[in-house]
Design an enzyme around this catalytic site. Structure first.
Site, short mmCIF file in Angstrom:
data_model
loop_
_atom_site.label_atom_id
_atom_site.label_comp_id
_atom_site.label_asym_id
_atom_site.label_seq_id
_atom_site.Cartn_x
_atom_site.Cartn_y
_atom_site.Cartn_z
N CYS B 86 0.83 -1.21 0.00
CA CYS B 86 0.00 0.00 0.00
C CYS B 86 0.87 1.25 0.00
CB CYS B 86 -0.98 -0.05 1.18
SG CYS B 86 -2.32 1.14 1.03
N HIS B 194 -3.63 -5.47 1.00
CA HIS B 194 -2.94 -5.72 2.28
C HIS B 194 -2.93 -7.20 2.63
CE1 HIS B 194 -2.43 -1.62 4.09
NE2 HIS B 194 -3.34 -1.33 3.17
N GLU B 196 -1.28 -8.65 4.82
CA GLU B 196 -1.16 -8.84 6.28
C GLU B 196 -2.52 -8.72 6.96
OE1 GLU B 196 -0.77 -6.03 4.84
OE2 GLU B 196 -1.00 -4.32 6.18
#
Ligand SMILES: Nc1ncnc2c1ncn2[C@@H]1O[C@H](COP(=O)(O)OP(=O)(O)O)[C@@H](O)[C@H]1O
Ligand SMILES: [Mg+2]
Lengths: 757, 223, 84, 84
Positions: B86, B194, B196
């Site tokens: 990002c 994302h 994660e």
């Protein structure tokens, strides 16, 4: 011909009798600077002078309450060594003028309230109220407010996980922008806004001070808009320069303050909000019973030629006041340097002054240099605590009986139920898609469902398996008919939302958005609303640990409908699996949990419903609040869902409470997110489709027999409604709509109204 | 155990999330402040999401001048695995470590929503463990995520197999649905989604694991 | 006739400009010294069909004030782009 | 001496401009007709300490290209603000 100039105290928003009070306190005439300090601190916004006597009736105690109302935020003990801080506030008037910055600075302000307690902000919610979207200015306000919350909240790095979205004519020139924030702290990091220790420094952290928002609280938040066209009618001279938010500064300020608190470098800390430096210095001094010398020349200034009163009352954003021992100052400076946060000693904590009568009084002294001329000297507590309290006249609106008699339940024609349902549905996804709702990897249930549910985890917190849930609720349609029961039912609705995600309600915060307190009808509404909230919170054993009052929400002399916003915080003891949500399965049985009929005279009241309001019917008799019919249902649903969150296998596949739009809307919402229809055999007419009263849940189960047995065992009424399946929503022969039509209408409603598609 | 550095710019906010993901996958994560001039002895570097320097001017525009970026560039030049997520992706393009630029989303609003990604190349440190053509549900969370580049750059991205992830349903107006790109060598990767945030079904999806597993695994292989 | 117009939108004096201030703070580390008073604003270019330069400018100014800026915090000035 | 500088940053031709396009789409409903080719850009004003106007401009142009714009998608032009 020019008339005599207005006396200064009146220009500053003080009445003649308030000026007399000040003379009494000082035993002399105040000088202009002192008058300005009283002007902002005794404003409605800072002093709660019209509402305080009523707020006292709210219960605020509980074994788990660590900090109640009065500090930056309320704090509860959530277990596992973790405290949760929560607070709600309004930024209504600033948002009416500059929607982006008004909303953005609202987020910034509420976050400071939370991290000033030592809590890391973990979540924001944004209850929003606008006028109808057929008006271009209202559309501009919606887009501006939402992008302001998005712009600030995302950038500062706190997820926005829910809120509310209400449209009604009465908010047209006066939108309501409320913001709630939640944070968590290791309980031993709890910090308070108290100054102590003679010789300690008051250190101003963060942004430099400009002329932003001078007189903001007294001019904007404590007075209405003159005309009905909002900003355009504000007197140009009175227009304060608008505050601009800087989320990047705030982000660094959060990190710096939490590191300072972690390292134990500060004695006390407080945010600078409304009324700026004067507020932070007099409140911390008053709480600590000490005096404070403030040197205005030590305050970093963004603009040239600022006057003492401007420096003291500026509402420049992103500033905090920390009380620090001289020995720790270098270490504080080093932490601030790391985070590129400005830190300046602007005050000294000093001994209280012994008065002639032997009492000791902490004086706030504003000086030109610490050893320089004293520009103002007043008892700190007189600014912070001694504003006059008003028991303003209250009067039940004379037309209330007539309004209640005009009940749509009785005479409103049935109409086309399918078309009515499609008209009621609005998916707020266009709003919450613009918010980062996932940061910190905590969000188990994000915006768009009944309540948001998050893991209780964050940087620097002790490990925990718990979760916390939040819901914000309001219903101005109900409260206009009956502010007492309407508010009580609103609290119940919040508890119901928490139950849907398995959370037990632990605490309440509230934001009381009302009209002009000088109107006796408005004061009556406020007082009734407080009574309703107190009754509901007492009955449900909920402490109110914080709140905010926003008055003068009016335009062109018309007050808004009473809009108490209730924020509920709940806890899930073990959160290892997601709660069921709205996704039901083909073949599930559908059960209505809770009393099918409302408490009160009418089984399915349409008064105050979305259905009636859309037809222009605003009268009628509301359902009454009856806690005895709610508690076991709430406990049962909470326990059912909590056991799923704890990882147990269950036959329950979906849960949703019945709220805005009634049973028909609840079922349509579930069908539209799952894309599976439902067949309900028999309902008691259109009243049962659209009536709104909390305490009912729609539960889908793969084993109806087992589920019903558990409910009966818990003493909770249940009704078998029908079965899940097919491509249509069939409701008791009253309506039948394709699920895809529902999804399309619901999904596109908001963007369509905003003319974005 | 792979040692992964997570760079913290003032204004970063996904550093803890990235570190948590690395640790869930058996790596060890180290936060590296932007003022650091050397990376020490790391096996991989993540530039996490957030709003470095408030995203003022343009996302990544100020962050690329942070002292740590010289060290990141040297680490990348030496073949070290570098991942920009990002805002980290935006920083890498501004720094010239990845081609192209990220413009405001087509709809001019911030977007936080799940997306379905298609693995378009496995020739990168991020996608090496994934299956070509696999669909992964991973959330996006950005305002400026529309990938843009000129025709020449685009042609070379395609020729050199540098487009590693594409959106199935383009949410933001990215050229050719691009969600993530790698440098020519495949050791520097940036993506707007994302991974994660997609590490467990409790939070909605675990599809990001295969990506970060691959990345952390390269680091582990270095031992 | 078509006129090229430029609209400049800048924050009103006294309104905080965090973006400008952040850029200014970053400059010394980039090797730029002696730069101060940085203010960030917006720029719009467009083409207007009007029967006179005066009318083009008048429309542009009204558009600038009504749509491209919020007069509460921003000043907007339209001018004809002589270059085009 | 101090020189006032203006830097205009605009998207390079051929780069899509969603902001400009959105404004253009909104105009007719607000009663503005005949407006086309709307492009949105950025504007920076600052003050530079330099020993000549030429040097001020040169520094500003370098700042504009190195920092204030992204050459992959934007053009940047610095000019002295004669008005000040
Ligand atoms: N302004 C907003 N910002 C973020 N989320 C919102 C907003 N308005 C509504 N939502 C979300 O949409 C969902 C539906 O809201 P609402 O109809 O008020 O729920 P309920 O009837 O269960 O109280 C909730 O999850 C709420 O948090
Ligand atoms: Mg609900």
């Amino acid at each position: 011909m020019s008339s005599a100039p207005e006396p200064l105290h009146r220009a500053l928003g003080l009445t003649d009798s308030e000026l007399d009070d000040i003379r009494q306190v000082l035993s002399r005439d105040p000088n202009p600077l002192e008058l300005a300090l009283y002007g902002v601190m005794w404003s409605e916004h800072c002093s709660y002078k019209s509402s305080r006597i009523h707020l006292k009736r709210l219960p605020s105690k509980g074994a788990h309450v660590l900090v109640g109302p009065g500090e930056g935020a309320g704090v509860i003990d959530a277990g596992d060594g973790i405290g949760i801080a929560i607070r709600i506030e309004s930024h209504n008037h600033p948002s009416a003028i500059e929607p982006y910055q008004g909303a953005a600075t609202g987020v910034g302000g509420i976050l400071r309230d939370v991290f000033s307690m030592g809590a890391r902000p973990l979540a924001v919610m944004d209850p929003l109220f606008f006028g109808n979207l057929d008006d271009a200015r209202n559309r501009w306000l919606v887009e501006g407010v939402v992008s302001g919350i998005s712009g600030y909240g995302n950038s500062v790095g706190v997820p926005t996980i829910g809120g509310e979205l209400t449209f009604d004519e009465c908010y047209s020139a006066n939108p309501l922008v409320n913001v709630l924030a939640v944070g968590a702290l290791p309980t031993d990091r709890l910090a308070l806004g108290v100054a102590s220790g003679w010789g300690n420094y008051a250190v101003l952290l963060g942004s430099s001070t400009g002329r932003d928002g001078i007189g903001g609280v007294s001019v904007l938040a404590s007075a209405g808009f003159a005309g009905d066209d909002g900003a355009a009618s504000i007197d140009d001279a009175k227009r304060p320069s608008v505050q601009v938010g800087d989320p990047y500064e705030e982000k660094r300020l959060i990190e710096a303050c939490l590191e300072l608190l972690d390292r134990g470098y500060v004695v006390g800390i407080q945010d600078l909000g409304g009324a700026g430096l004067v507020c932070a210095t007099c409140e911390t001094a008053a709480k600590g019973g000490v005096g404070m010398d403030v040197d205005i020349t030590a305050v970093p200034q963004r603009e040239l030629g600022m006057q003492a009163f401007e420096i003291m009352t500026s509402e420049s954003q992103e500033r905090m006041l920390a009380i620090v021992t001289p020995e720790n100052f270098d270490a504080v400076q080093a932490v601030c340097d790391k985070w590129e946060v400005r830190a300046n000693v602007v005050g000294h904590v000093v001994e209280p002054t012994i008065m002639t009568d032997g009492t000791s009084v902490g004086m706030l002294r504003i000086r030109n240099g610490f050893d320089g001329e004293v520009l103002a000297e007043v008892p700190a507590s007189s600014l912070a605590d001694d504003a006059p309290l008003y028991d303003r006249p209250r009067q039940r609106p004379s037309d209330l009986d007539a309004v209640r008699a005009d009940d749509p339940t009785i005479d409103e024609p049935v109409g086309d139920a399918a078309a009515d349902l499609l008209d009621l549905l609005v998916d707020p996804a266009w709003v919450y898609r613009q918010y980062d709702s996932q940061l910190f990897l905590n969000t188990v249930v994000g915006p768009g469902r009944d309540a948001a549910l998050l893991r209780l985890a964050g940087p620097g917190l002790p490990a925990s398996n718990r979760g916390f849930a939040i819901s914000t609720d309001s219903n101005p349609r109900w409260c206009a008919l009956d502010p007492k029961d309407g508010t009580a039912l609103t609290v119940a609705e919040g508890v119901a939302n928490l139950a849907c995600v398995g959370a037990s309600a632990k605490a309440v915060v509230n934001c009381l958005n009302f009209g002009n307190p000088e109107h006796p009808e408005v004061m009556w509404q406020l007082s009734e609303s407080v009574d309703g909230m107190a009754a509901a919170c007492d009955a449900l054993s909920l402490p109110v640990i914080g709140g905010n009052v926003s008055l003068y929400n009016e335009s062109g002399g018309r007050d808004i409908d009473p809009t108490p916003v209730v924020g509920l915080l709940g806890i899930v003891d073990s959160l290892v699996a997601p709660p069921p949500g709205w996704d039901w399965n083909d073949g599930d049985a559908l059960v209505l949990v809770g009393h099918r009929e409302a408490a009160g005279a009418v089984p399915f009241p349409l008064a105050g419903s979305r259905w009636a309001t859309r037809r222009g019917r605003r009268g009628g008799q509301l359902a009454s609040f009856d806690a005895s019919r709610l508690v076991s249902t709430f406990n049962f649903v909470t326990a059912e869902v909590a056991s799923i969150c704890a990882g147990k296998v269950s036959d329950v596949t979906a849960v949703h409470d019945v709220s805005g739009g009634g049973l028909a809307a609840a079922l349509a919402e579930m069908a539209s997110v799952t894309r599976v229809g439902v067949n309900v055999a028999k309902l008691e007419g259109h009243g049962e489709l659209f009536a709104e009263f909390p305490g009912r849940f729609v539960v889908a189960t793969s084993d109806a027999e087992a589920f019903v047995a558990r409910a009966i065992g818990a003493g909770v009424p249940v009704t078998l409604l029908g079965t899940v399946g097919g491509t249509r929503v069939h409701l008791g022969g009253l309506l039948s709509v394709e699920v895809s039509d529902i999804a399309a209408r619901r999904g596109g409603a908001l963007e369509g109204a905003l003319e974005l598609i | 155990m792979a040692r992964i550095g997570v760079v913290v710019f003032p204004g970063s906010n996904c550093e803890y999330d990235a570190a948590a993901a690395v640790e869930q996958l058996g790596g060890s994560a180290e936060l590296i402040f932007h003022s650091a001039t050397s990376l020490g002895d790391l096996d991989g570097v993540i530039l996490p999401g957030g709003f470095a320097h408030g995203d003022y001017l343009r996302p990544g525009a100020l962050a690329r001048f942070s002292p740590v970026m010289d060290a990141v560039a040297a680490f990348a030049a030496a073949g070290g695995p570098v991942l920009g997520i990002c805002n980290g992706f935006q920083v890498l393009t501004e720094a010239g470590l990845l081609p192209g630029a990220l413009q405001k989303n087509r709809g001019l609003t911030f977007l936080c929503q799940p997306t379905t990604l298609i693995v378009s190349s496995t020739r990168s440190v991020l996608t090496r463990a994934a299956t070509l053509g696999a669909e992964l549900v991973v959330p996006i969370n950005h305002f400026s995520g529309a990938y843009t580049c000129d025709d020449e750059t685009y042609a070379s991205l395609v020729a050199d197999d540098q487009i590693v992830l594409r959106y199935r349903d383009n949410p933001n107006g990215s050229r050719d649905d691009i969600a993530g790109v790698a440098n020519e060598a495949g050791n520097v990767v940036g993506l707007m989604p994302h991974p994660e945030r997609a590490m467990s079904s409790l939070l909605g999806s675990a599809d990001g694991r295969v990506l970060l597993e691959g990345f952390v695994g390269v680091g582990a292989a270095a031992h | 006739m078509n006129y090229s117009v430029i609209v400049e939108v800048t924050l009103r004096p006294g309104i905080a400009d965090p973006e400008g201030a952040t850029i200014e703070r970053a400059l010394p580390t980039l090797g730029f010294s002696g730069v101060s008073l940085v203010r960030a604003g917006k720029l719009f270019r467009f083409s207007i069909d009007a029967d006179s330069p005066e009318n083009a400018l008048a429309t542009a100014q009204s558009l600038a004030e009504r749509l491209l800026s919020n007069p509460v915090i921003e000043d907007a000035v339209a001018r004809l782009d002589e270059g085009r």
